[in-house]
Write a protein that holds these residues in place. Structure first.
Motif, short mmCIF file in Angstrom:
data_model
loop_
_atom_site.label_atom_id
_atom_site.label_comp_id
_atom_site.label_asym_id
_atom_site.label_seq_id
_atom_site.Cartn_x
_atom_site.Cartn_y
_atom_site.Cartn_z
N PRO A 1 46.86 41.00 47.62
CA PRO A 1 47.61 42.27 47.61
C PRO A 1 48.59 42.37 46.45
CG PRO A 1 47.53 41.33 49.82
CD PRO A 1 47.02 40.28 48.89
N GLU A 2 49.22 41.24 46.10
CA GLU A 2 50.20 41.25 45.03
C GLU A 2 49.53 41.33 43.65
OE1 GLU A 2 50.37 39.27 47.71
OE2 GLU A 2 52.13 40.24 48.64
N ILE A 3 48.31 40.79 43.52
CA ILE A 3 47.56 40.98 42.27
C ILE A 3 47.30 42.46 42.05
CG2 ILE A 3 45.33 40.60 41.13
CD1 ILE A 3 45.25 37.85 42.51
N ASP A 4 46.89 43.16 43.10
CA ASP A 4 46.66 44.60 43.01
C ASP A 4 47.95 45.33 42.64
OD1 ASP A 4 43.94 44.47 43.61
OD2 ASP A 4 44.27 44.70 45.77
N ARG A 5 49.05 44.94 43.26
CA ARG A 5 50.32 45.60 43.00
C ARG A 5 50.78 45.36 41.57
NH1 ARG A 5 55.97 44.69 46.43
NH2 ARG A 5 57.20 46.25 45.28
N LEU A 6 50.63 44.13 41.09
CA LEU A 6 51.01 43.82 39.71
C LEU A 6 50.20 44.67 38.73
CD1 LEU A 6 52.69 41.76 37.91
CD2 LEU A 6 50.55 40.46 37.76
N GLY A 7 48.90 44.78 38.98
CA GLY A 7 48.05 45.59 38.12
C GLY A 7 48.44 47.05 38.12
N THR A 8 48.79 47.59 39.29
CA THR A 8 49.16 49.00 39.40
C THR A 8 50.51 49.28 38.77
OG1 THR A 8 47.87 49.28 41.43
CG2 THR A 8 49.63 50.87 41.02
N GLU A 9 51.51 48.45 39.11
CA GLU A 9 52.88 48.75 38.69
C GLU A 9 53.13 48.44 37.21
OE1 GLU A 9 55.26 48.47 42.92
OE2 GLU A 9 55.59 46.88 41.45
N PHE A 10 52.35 47.53 36.63
CA PHE A 10 52.53 47.21 35.22
C PHE A 10 51.33 47.64 34.38
CE2 PHE A 10 55.64 44.62 37.33
CZ PHE A 10 56.72 44.66 36.48
N GLY A 11 50.47 48.46 34.96
CA GLY A 11 49.38 49.05 34.21
C GLY A 11 48.42 48.05 33.60
N GLY A 12 48.35 46.84 34.15
CA GLY A 12 47.46 45.82 33.61
C GLY A 12 47.96 45.21 32.31
N GLN A 13 49.17 45.60 31.87
CA GLN A 13 49.69 45.11 30.59
C GLN A 13 50.14 43.66 30.65
OE1 GLN A 13 49.76 47.03 27.68
NE2 GLN A 13 48.52 48.40 28.91
N VAL A 14 50.60 43.21 31.81
CA VAL A 14 51.02 41.82 31.97
C VAL A 14 49.79 40.94 32.07
CG1 VAL A 14 52.21 40.18 33.50
CG2 VAL A 14 53.22 42.44 33.05
N GLN A 15 49.79 39.85 31.32
CA GLN A 15 48.67 38.92 31.35
C GLN A 15 48.58 38.26 32.73
OE1 GLN A 15 46.85 39.72 28.63
NE2 GLN A 15 46.77 37.68 27.76
N LEU A 16 47.37 38.12 33.23
CA LEU A 16 47.14 37.54 34.54
C LEU A 16 46.38 36.23 34.40
CD1 LEU A 16 47.28 37.86 37.67
CD2 LEU A 16 45.07 39.04 37.52
N ALA A 17 46.86 35.20 35.07
CA ALA A 17 46.16 33.92 35.12
C ALA A 17 45.93 33.55 36.58
CB ALA A 17 46.96 32.83 34.42
N ILE A 18 44.73 33.06 36.86
CA ILE A 18 44.35 32.72 38.23
C ILE A 18 44.09 31.22 38.32
CG2 ILE A 18 42.66 33.08 40.07
CD1 ILE A 18 44.35 35.54 39.49
N SER A 19 44.79 30.57 39.23
CA SER A 19 44.51 29.17 39.52
C SER A 19 43.29 29.13 40.45
CB SER A 19 45.71 28.51 40.20
OG SER A 19 46.79 28.40 39.32
N LEU A 20 42.15 28.73 39.90
CA LEU A 20 40.91 28.77 40.67
C LEU A 20 40.54 27.39 41.21
CD1 LEU A 20 38.77 30.90 41.46
CD2 LEU A 20 37.39 30.05 39.55
N HIS A 21 40.19 26.47 40.32
CA HIS A 21 40.07 25.04 40.62
C HIS A 21 38.91 24.62 41.53
CE1 HIS A 21 43.86 25.08 38.60
NE2 HIS A 21 44.47 25.69 39.60
N ALA A 22 38.10 25.54 41.97
CA ALA A 22 36.91 25.20 42.76
C ALA A 22 35.99 26.40 42.80
CB ALA A 22 37.28 24.75 44.17
N THR A 23 34.72 26.16 43.12
CA THR A 23 33.72 27.24 43.05
C THR A 23 33.11 27.58 44.40
OG1 THR A 23 32.00 25.62 42.53
CG2 THR A 23 33.14 26.65 40.67
#
Length: 390
Positions: free
Chosen positions: A232-254
């Motif tokens: 939910p917060e990834i969606d909010r970050l994208g909406t409120e900052f227009g996708g301008q802030v760089q996003l990094a995802i800690s994935l670490h497994a498939t």
């Protein structure tokens, strides 16, 4: 020439510390004191552009206003308790907070003065670093609630959120630390202690302050928020900052099974939900999401894992940051051999996935990725370790 499209304004909670006030919020405060509104911008610039908290040094303000500001308790939100420098030029600052808690922030030279070891540097290869540029890794919480198996930050458990002032204060302290050397903070990464999106309100205000053109003036494309996957917060970050802030995802497994072992947050937001959020994130053209992937021997570093990672990310504009696991006290998990790292990287490249290997910086002062921890705190969280495959 048409004006650039306006970005959504983040919904910000009220400022709790004078450093958190935006120019218009300062203007409202000063207007209530009977001062002209334009003084608000002047005060904001003294605090954020110059890092000055002593009202008497704000020489373009009238003495009467300086007296009132002195009564406002304009004090820095933190102080540097200790500073350690690595052989490679990385500096780790132990920051003391008003309640005597501590967090760590790290200043990483973007162009190492040390001989290369044959691996891609830590910085984004899209940059052209100079010896004067520094990336600052900042913390967003005291401790962490995510309990990832490879990370030291959550071992003592979650203590509290940092305020926006305490987050911005780390960058001001880092800038002051660099003044004598002529270096400057070029990039800021929310990759220190804590899960930034778990502390969304303070992080959103801090982002707004850090990127304000009359303050530190950081470009949003040079500020990265790293998350373990709070959808939910990834969606909010994208909406409120227009996708301008760089996003990094800690994935670490498939796979969900393995990722839930490595990162318990996956039980709440499994891979399908996380990947759908990445596809929704409103990336500007020619920009990519960074996928952070810590390579752990016998857990996620095989050729089969590399192929599965490439398949998982297909169709999403990403670049993969491969991080050979850094040693953490009382944790038996270790990085694979460099031969295995090379093989993993080459497999990803063969599958058409852009990637780079993060070069270890600050490892000798426990300032490398995953090594930031609460100093003086006893271990309170039992981190379940994944089964190592033979």
């Amino acid at each position: 020439m048409s004006a650039p499209p306006s970005l959504p304004r983040p919904e910000l909670s009220p400022p709790a510390h004078p450093l958190e006030r935006l120019p218009e919020e300062w203007a409202a405060v000063l207007e209530a004191w009977g001062e002209p509104k334009y003084r608000g911008l002047q005060v904001f610039r003294w605090l954020h552009q110059r890092g000055v908290f002593d009202a008497e040094q704000m020489t373009d303000l009238p003495k009467s206003l300086r007296r009132k500001l002195a009564e406002e308790s304009l004090v820095p939100p933190l102080s540097i308790a200790q500073a350690h420098e690595s052989e490679d030029g990385t500096r780790k600052l132990l920051v003391s907070l008003p309640d005597e808690r501590t967090v760590e922030t790290v200043l990483i030279p973007m162009k190492s003065t040390q001989p290369g070891d044959g691996y891609t540097p830590e910085e984004d290869p899209d940059d052209e670093p100079t010896s004067a540029w520094v990336t600052q890794c900042i913390s967003s919480q005291v401790g962490c609630a995510m309990a990832c198996t490879f990370c030291a930050s959550g071992i003592a458990g979650f203590k509290r959120h940092l305020s926006a002032a305490e987050i911005v204060g780390q960058v001001l302290a880092g800038r002051a630390q660099l003044e004598a050397s002529g270096e400057r903070v070029r990039n800021v990464v929310f990759m220190g202690m804590g899960e930034p999106l778990h502390n969304y309100a303070a992080v959103a205000r801090a982002l707004t302050l850090l990127c304000h053109p009359d303050g530190l003036g950081l470009s949003k494309r040079r500020v990265t928020v790293s998350t373990s996957g709070l959808v939910p917060e990834i969606d909010r970050l994208g909406t409120e900052f227009g996708g301008q802030v760089q996003l990094a995802i800690s994935l670490h497994a498939t796979s969900d099974e393995r990722r839930s072992e490595v990162m318990p947050i996956n039980k709440k937001y499994p891979l399908a939900e996380l990947l759908a959020a990445l596809k929704r994130y409103p990336l500007p053209k020619r920009r990519r999401i960074t996928i952070e992937y810590t390579l752990i021997e016998g857990v996620n570093a095989s050729i089969a894992d590399a192929k599965a990672l490439a398949k998982l990310l297909r169709g999403i504009p990403v670049k993969v940051n491969l991080i050979p696991m850094n040693a953490v006290d009382d944790n038996p998990l270790r990085a694979p051999s460099w031969e295995s790292v090379d093989a993993f990287q080459e497999t990803l490249r063969g599958q058409g996935v852009p990637n780079f290997v993060r070069r270890r910086k600050g490892d000798d002062i426990a300032a490398a990725c995953g090594q930031l921890a609460l100093r003086g705190e006893k271990k309170k969280v039992r981190v379940p370790l994944p089964t190592v495959r033979s």
